[in-house]
Design a protein around this motif. Sequence first.
Motif, mmCIF file in Angstrom:
data_model
loop_
_atom_site.group_PDB
_atom_site.id
_atom_site.type_symbol
_atom_site.label_atom_id
_atom_site.label_comp_id
_atom_site.label_asym_id
_atom_site.label_seq_id
_atom_site.Cartn_x
_atom_site.Cartn_y
_atom_site.Cartn_z
ATOM 1 N N MET A 1 0.837 -1.200 0.000
ATOM 2 C CA MET A 1 0.000 0.000 0.000
ATOM 3 C C MET A 1 0.882 1.264 0.000
ATOM 4 O O MET A 1 1.896 1.288 0.695
ATOM 5 N N SER A 2 0.483 2.262 -0.759
ATOM 6 C CA SER A 2 1.297 3.475 -0.808
ATOM 7 C C SER A 2 1.175 4.253 0.506
ATOM 8 O O SER A 2 0.268 4.003 1.308
ATOM 9 N N ILE A 3 2.076 5.203 0.692
ATOM 10 C CA ILE A 3 2.028 6.043 1.903
ATOM 11 C C ILE A 3 0.661 6.741 1.967
ATOM 12 O O ILE A 3 0.003 6.766 3.002
ATOM 13 N N TYR A 4 0.235 7.266 0.823
ATOM 14 C CA TYR A 4 -1.020 8.029 0.821
ATOM 15 C C TYR A 4 -2.227 7.131 1.096
ATOM 16 O O TYR A 4 -3.126 7.506 1.855
ATOM 17 N N GLN A 5 -2.218 5.940 0.488
ATOM 18 C CA GLN A 5 -3.340 5.015 0.749
ATOM 19 C C GLN A 5 -3.419 4.670 2.234
ATOM 20 O O GLN A 5 -4.503 4.551 2.800
ATOM 21 N N ILE A 7 -2.478 6.602 4.679
ATOM 22 C CA ILE A 7 -3.000 7.774 5.396
ATOM 23 C C ILE A 7 -4.527 7.837 5.236
ATOM 24 O O ILE A 7 -5.266 8.064 6.195
ATOM 25 N N LEU A 8 -4.990 7.583 4.016
ATOM 26 C CA LEU A 8 -6.442 7.607 3.775
ATOM 27 C C LEU A 8 -7.158 6.531 4.586
ATOM 28 O O LEU A 8 -8.231 6.757 5.139
ATOM 29 N N LYS A 9 -6.522 5.367 4.661
ATOM 30 C CA LYS A 9 -7.116 4.248 5.413
ATOM 31 C C LYS A 9 -7.211 4.619 6.894
ATOM 32 O O LYS A 9 -8.248 4.422 7.534
ATOM 33 N N GLY A 14 -10.355 6.386 11.562
ATOM 34 C CA GLY A 14 -10.216 7.260 12.733
ATOM 35 C C GLY A 14 -8.954 6.991 13.523
ATOM 36 O O GLY A 14 -8.862 7.319 14.708
ATOM 37 N N LYS A 15 -7.975 6.390 12.867
ATOM 38 C CA LYS A 15 -6.697 6.102 13.547
ATOM 39 C C LYS A 15 -5.777 7.307 13.355
ATOM 40 O O LYS A 15 -5.526 7.725 12.233
ATOM 41 N N ASP A 220 -5.472 14.709 11.257
ATOM 42 C CA ASP A 220 -5.249 13.281 10.979
ATOM 43 C C ASP A 220 -3.806 12.904 11.288
ATOM 44 O O ASP A 220 -3.516 11.790 11.695
ATOM 45 N N ILE A 221 -2.909 13.850 11.040
ATOM 46 C CA ILE A 221 -1.483 13.647 11.337
ATOM 47 C C ILE A 221 -1.005 14.840 12.148
ATOM 48 O O ILE A 221 -1.283 15.990 11.777
#
Length: 241
Positions: A1-5, A7-9, A14-15, A220-221
């Motif tokens: 999975m990419s870094i962005y995927q 982050i979206l996940k 809600g993690k 989120d981050i």
Amino acid sequence: MSIYQNILKAKKEGKKLLAVLIDPEKIDIENIPLFFEKVHQSIATHIFVGGSTDKNNQTKNVVIAIKNVTKLPVILFPGDVTQITNTADGILFLNLLSGRNPEYLIEQQIKAAPILQKTTLEILPTGYILIDGGKETATLRVSNTKPISQNNKELIKNTSKAGELLGKKLIYLEAGSGAKVPVDASIISVVKNNLNIPLIAGGGIRSKKQLENAFAAGADIVVIGTAFENDETFFNQLKKQ
Ligand code: 1GP
């Protein structure tokens, strides 16, 4: 999975994500293995590497040393085009949307394009928004731009939305490294409620409470650098459960 995927996940689930910011001008390469023992015991999920300047061109060496000791994704957070190195996993490809200095709106990006084309870095187009953190930070000095006042929520909200509509994948609300006051929770939540893409907040976060406030408001981050640089025992307060 990419870094962005990823982050979206995390956003969907809600993690919350914590990025540890490492400034190549400030970290001692010899200390990296020990520093990462603490990082790995903490809730940190990402490593950002960068600074407003890197006078001794240490970014590449620092990233190599970090990659030797961690599996966490290492993402460049460059002050300028000279800090690009293919040894990292990804890069925040920044647009300083709060400023009106063409150098950081488009010139640096043009210089970076042919370099990035030759790398395998995952590129994360990021709208970067400087917010007044009560102190003249290095970002302000180097970028020669004015931050947006924390009172001007409307402008911060609209600037963030403009970034999303321009196709940015992330918005970064930045109070500046070592800011006296972090971006207020009320600003994070106004921006968050008007945004569909993941939101990053950083600058001046020094306590667990401030971190939790930023997460609760909708970041989120969250990015923390100075607090770990000054006191590595801060990691002990952020231990993995
Ligand atoms: C700076 O947002 C980051 O670009 C982190 O700031 O060093 O104040 O944690 P601090």
